[in-house]
Enzyme design. Sequence first.
Site, PDB file in Angstrom:
ATOM      1  N   ASP A  13      -2.500  -2.565   3.279  1.00  0.00           N
ATOM      2  CA  ASP A  13      -1.459  -1.620   2.832  1.00  0.00           C
ATOM      3  C   ASP A  13      -1.481  -1.344   1.339  1.00  0.00           C
ATOM      4  O   ASP A  13      -0.443  -1.105   0.719  1.00  0.00           O
ATOM      5  CB  ASP A  13      -0.060  -2.120   3.251  1.00  0.00           C
ATOM      6  CG  ASP A  13       0.004  -2.379   4.739  1.00  0.00           C
ATOM      7  OD1 ASP A  13      -0.661  -1.652   5.490  1.00  0.00           O
ATOM      8  OD2 ASP A  13       0.713  -3.318   5.153  1.00  0.00           O
ATOM      9  N   LYS A  16      -5.039   2.564   0.914  1.00  0.00           N
ATOM     10  CA  LYS A  16      -6.410   3.003   1.243  1.00  0.00           C
ATOM     11  C   LYS A  16      -6.405   4.410   1.832  1.00  0.00           C
ATOM     12  O   LYS A  16      -7.291   5.208   1.575  1.00  0.00           O
ATOM     13  CB  LYS A  16      -7.043   2.011   2.238  1.00  0.00           C
ATOM     14  CG  LYS A  16      -7.133   0.586   1.710  1.00  0.00           C
ATOM     15  CD  LYS A  16      -7.663  -0.380   2.753  1.00  0.00           C
ATOM     16  CE  LYS A  16      -6.767  -0.602   3.942  1.00  0.00           C
ATOM     17  NZ  LYS A  16      -5.481  -1.253   3.644  1.00  0.00           N
ATOM     18  N   GLY A  40      -2.601   1.093   9.679  1.00  0.00           N
ATOM     19  CA  GLY A  40      -1.681   2.218   9.523  1.00  0.00           C
ATOM     20  C   GLY A  40      -1.937   2.786   8.138  1.00  0.00           C
ATOM     21  O   GLY A  40      -1.532   2.198   7.146  1.00  0.00           O
ATOM     22  N   HIS A  41      -2.689   3.877   8.069  1.00  0.00           N
ATOM     23  CA  HIS A  41      -3.067   4.454   6.774  1.00  0.00           C
ATOM     24  C   HIS A  41      -2.288   5.741   6.545  1.00  0.00           C
ATOM     25  O   HIS A  41      -2.433   6.707   7.295  1.00  0.00           O
ATOM     26  CB  HIS A  41      -4.577   4.722   6.733  1.00  0.00           C
ATOM     27  CG  HIS A  41      -5.396   3.462   6.787  1.00  0.00           C
ATOM     28  ND1 HIS A  41      -6.759   3.442   6.684  1.00  0.00           N
ATOM     29  CD2 HIS A  41      -5.013   2.159   6.915  1.00  0.00           C
ATOM     30  CE1 HIS A  41      -7.187   2.189   6.748  1.00  0.00           C
ATOM     31  NE2 HIS A  41      -6.139   1.392   6.902  1.00  0.00           N
ATOM     32  N   GLN A 226      -7.226  -2.968   6.852  1.00  0.00           N
ATOM     33  CA  GLN A 226      -6.715  -4.288   6.437  1.00  0.00           C
ATOM     34  C   GLN A 226      -7.139  -4.583   4.986  1.00  0.00           C
ATOM     35  O   GLN A 226      -7.213  -3.656   4.202  1.00  0.00           O
ATOM     36  CB  GLN A 226      -7.190  -5.400   7.407  1.00  0.00           C
ATOM     37  CG  GLN A 226      -6.512  -5.337   8.765  1.00  0.00           C
ATOM     38  CD  GLN A 226      -7.134  -4.337   9.729  1.00  0.00           C
ATOM     39  OE1 GLN A 226      -8.318  -4.336   9.916  1.00  0.00           O
ATOM     40  NE2 GLN A 226      -6.320  -3.513  10.359  1.00  0.00           N
TER      41      GLN A 226
HETATM   42  P1  GDP Z   1      -3.007   1.553   3.647  1.00  0.00           P
HETATM   43  O1  GDP Z   1      -2.834   0.821   4.926  1.00  0.00           O
HETATM   44  O2  GDP Z   1      -3.792   0.786   2.641  1.00  0.00           O
HETATM   45  O3  GDP Z   1      -3.531   2.949   3.816  1.00  0.00           O
HETATM   46  O4  GDP Z   1      -1.527   1.696   3.019  1.00  0.00           O
HETATM   47  P2  GDP Z   1      -0.199   2.116   3.816  1.00  0.00           P
HETATM   48  O5  GDP Z   1      -0.265   3.557   4.124  1.00  0.00           O
HETATM   49  O6  GDP Z   1       0.046   1.186   4.950  1.00  0.00           O
HETATM   50  O7  GDP Z   1       0.902   1.774   2.738  1.00  0.00           O
HETATM   51  C1  GDP Z   1       0.926   2.386   1.490  1.00  0.00           C
HETATM   52  C2  GDP Z   1       2.264   3.099   1.332  1.00  0.00           C
HETATM   53  O8  GDP Z   1       2.472   3.424  -0.033  1.00  0.00           O
HETATM   54  C3  GDP Z   1       2.331   4.428   2.068  1.00  0.00           C
HETATM   55  O9  GDP Z   1       3.659   4.673   2.421  1.00  0.00           O
HETATM   56  C4  GDP Z   1       1.871   5.433   1.007  1.00  0.00           C
HETATM   57  O10 GDP Z   1       2.358   6.750   1.241  1.00  0.00           O
HETATM   58  C5  GDP Z   1       2.480   4.831  -0.223  1.00  0.00           C
HETATM   59  N1  GDP Z   1       1.733   5.037  -1.479  1.00  0.00           N
HETATM   60  C6  GDP Z   1       0.392   5.101  -1.689  1.00  0.00           C
HETATM   61  N2  GDP Z   1       0.135   5.162  -3.016  1.00  0.00           N
HETATM   62  C7  GDP Z   1       1.336   5.131  -3.642  1.00  0.00           C
HETATM   63  C8  GDP Z   1       1.728   5.115  -5.017  1.00  0.00           C
HETATM   64  O11 GDP Z   1       0.924   5.138  -5.936  1.00  0.00           O
HETATM   65  N3  GDP Z   1       3.069   5.038  -5.272  1.00  0.00           N
HETATM   66  C9  GDP Z   1       4.007   4.982  -4.284  1.00  0.00           C
HETATM   67  N4  GDP Z   1       5.282   4.905  -4.625  1.00  0.00           N
HETATM   68  N5  GDP Z   1       3.676   4.978  -2.989  1.00  0.00           N
HETATM   69  C10 GDP Z   1       2.353   5.042  -2.679  1.00  0.00           C
HETATM   70  P1  IMO Z   2      -3.929  -1.571   7.066  1.00  0.00           P
HETATM   71  O1  IMO Z   2      -5.300  -1.046   7.421  1.00  0.00           O
HETATM   72  C1  IMO Z   2      -1.400  -5.100   6.727  1.00  0.00           C
HETATM   73  C2  IMO Z   2      -2.018  -8.248   9.704  1.00  0.00           C
HETATM   74  C3  IMO Z   2      -0.905  -8.528  10.683  1.00  0.00           C
HETATM   75  C4  IMO Z   2      -1.096 -10.019  10.884  1.00  0.00           C
HETATM   76  C5  IMO Z   2      -2.612 -10.179  10.856  1.00  0.00           C
HETATM   77  C6  IMO Z   2      -3.248 -10.230  12.246  1.00  0.00           C
HETATM   78  O2  IMO Z   2      -2.845  -0.615   7.311  1.00  0.00           O
HETATM   79  O3  IMO Z   2      -3.935  -2.157   5.687  1.00  0.00           O
HETATM   80  P2  IMO Z   2      -3.789  -8.344  14.042  1.00  0.00           P
HETATM   81  O4  IMO Z   2      -2.872  -7.432  14.799  1.00  0.00           O
HETATM   82  O5  IMO Z   2      -4.798  -7.640  13.225  1.00  0.00           O
HETATM   83  O6  IMO Z   2      -4.385  -9.408  14.919  1.00  0.00           O
HETATM   84  O7  IMO Z   2      -2.806  -9.140  13.026  1.00  0.00           O
HETATM   85  O8  IMO Z   2      -3.104  -9.048  10.159  1.00  0.00           O
HETATM   86  N1  IMO Z   2      -2.496  -6.846   9.665  1.00  0.00           N
HETATM   87  C7  IMO Z   2      -2.232  -6.003   8.664  1.00  0.00           C
HETATM   88  N2  IMO Z   2      -1.449  -6.151   7.563  1.00  0.00           N
HETATM   89  N3  IMO Z   2      -2.084  -3.961   6.916  1.00  0.00           N
HETATM   90  C8  IMO Z   2      -2.889  -3.797   7.996  1.00  0.00           C
HETATM   91  O9  IMO Z   2      -3.692  -2.737   8.147  1.00  0.00           O
HETATM   92  C9  IMO Z   2      -2.949  -4.832   8.954  1.00  0.00           C
HETATM   93  N4  IMO Z   2      -3.592  -4.988  10.135  1.00  0.00           N
HETATM   94  C10 IMO Z   2      -3.319  -6.228  10.543  1.00  0.00           C
HETATM   95  O10 IMO Z   2       0.352  -8.203  10.133  1.00  0.00           O
HETATM   96  O11 IMO Z   2      -0.582 -10.719   9.776  1.00  0.00           O
HETATM   97 MG    MG Z   3      -1.312   0.177   6.208  1.00  0.00          MG
END
Ligand code: GDP
Ligand code: IMO
Ligand code: MG
Length: 431
Positions: A13, A16, A40-41, A226
Amino acid sequence: MSTLVVVGSQWGDEGKGKITDLLSEEVDIVVRYQGGCNAGHTVVKGDQQFIFHLIPSGILHPGKKCLIGNGVVIDPESLLREIEDLRKKGIEIDGNLFIDSKAHVVLPYHKTLDEIKEEKRGKNKLGTTKRGIGPAYIDKIARTGIRIADLIDKKTLSEKLKINLEEKNEIFEKLYSIKTSKQEQKDLIKRYQEYGQLLKKYVIDVSLLVNQAIEEDKKILFEGAQGTLLDIDHGTFPYVTSSNPVAGGACIGAGVGPTKIDKVLGITKAYTTRVGSGPFPTEIEGKLGKYLRQKGGEFGATTGRPRRCGWFDAVVASYAVRINGMDSMVLTKIDVLSDLDKIKICTSYQCNGKLIKEFPVNLKTFKNCNPVYEEVEGWKSDISQITRYEDLPPKLKAYISRIEELVRTKVVIVSVGPKRSQTIIREKIFK
Ligand code: GDP
Ligand code: IMO
Ligand code: MG
């Protein structure tokens, strides 16, 4: 430079999705190489928000090829739902999305097993996303898994699924007293045969396409899911996922040789978050932790669970630099820290009477690590609309410089908000 791996530097998270979408403008192909719909991207385009689970985050750019590599485990229901949702929003899928025939399939029994196993672990639960990821990779390693090539061949699917169902149902009945009727099994085979037929048109040899594209000097981005600390080998085992998110995973999960990878870009959050269980030395409890969660919108993009929040950990980030062979970094979510008076950076750990700077491989040791902090002053101003590095407040630039110094890697992009426009590019990635 034509091939780039985008990898998470922490526990996932890091942003990416946002960065992959941003860089997709400049590439021809985006490839997911591991994980599944546990990812979840998030991508924000205009006032629309998209959350990608299996489909690469480049799909919003018309004409860019988005590939799901052999290293990914694909839940056909989740993928078909994602395709349908995107179609409804007017996103072109056909001709842009392709999936590898060697990727393994996540089946309903994997999800049930994931849930049951978590339940049984009680207070030791891993906090998985319950998407069946672990059990699907178990079957892959056990050589009993079903691949996409099997899914699209009705006869093979029926034969293989019958054998697997027999084995799984025996486990369900004997260990967990869950009974599945013959009719339910038949229905399941039929349903997955239908999914196979719906997905057939997307199936290709990803490795072949990617390697041909490399020969033609096309630009390719490998999108990790991840993060480094969730890696099955290099992460905080057993509190990890079941695949290799690290940059090396791109070679295995897309069928590309290590000599073909040019650069590795680490996506690094300006603080740290973690979803699920496991040690987290810089975690902030109480009011401040809650504040960061609210301000940063730190709730799981897949499960909606609140993310644990903490200070930036340079020991973790330096480890990610080493394990991934990271060339440069993107620092994301720096805007979230804007209102704080003081900001802490963990520079090392105090562990069993010793000061350590290298990430400890032993989980027991890691659990006993106490962060050693350095405190810097906050910049206390809204930076979310700034587009030039020079215009950032000096105190914020000092925070970034200190991080660069500690992890010995340059921050080439600074993200100051979720939108594409909220990005400061210091150095172009694709030159
Ligand atoms: P990922 O799994 O690495 O793609 O990240 P996620 O989408 O799960 O979580 C990142 C969250 O932060 C999302 O809600 C994005 O829209 C948000 N986000 C990404 N870059 C920024 C930033 O620079 N500032 C803020 N405030 N939010 C951001
Ligand atoms: P993105 O790509 C954050 C975590 C779960 C748990 C561990 C194992 O959005 O960054 P799993 O279901 O993979 O067997 O769970 O990994 N986990 C993540 N945490 N971002 C993710 O994906 C994750 N995908 C799995 O919360 O701790
Ligand atoms: Mg994510």
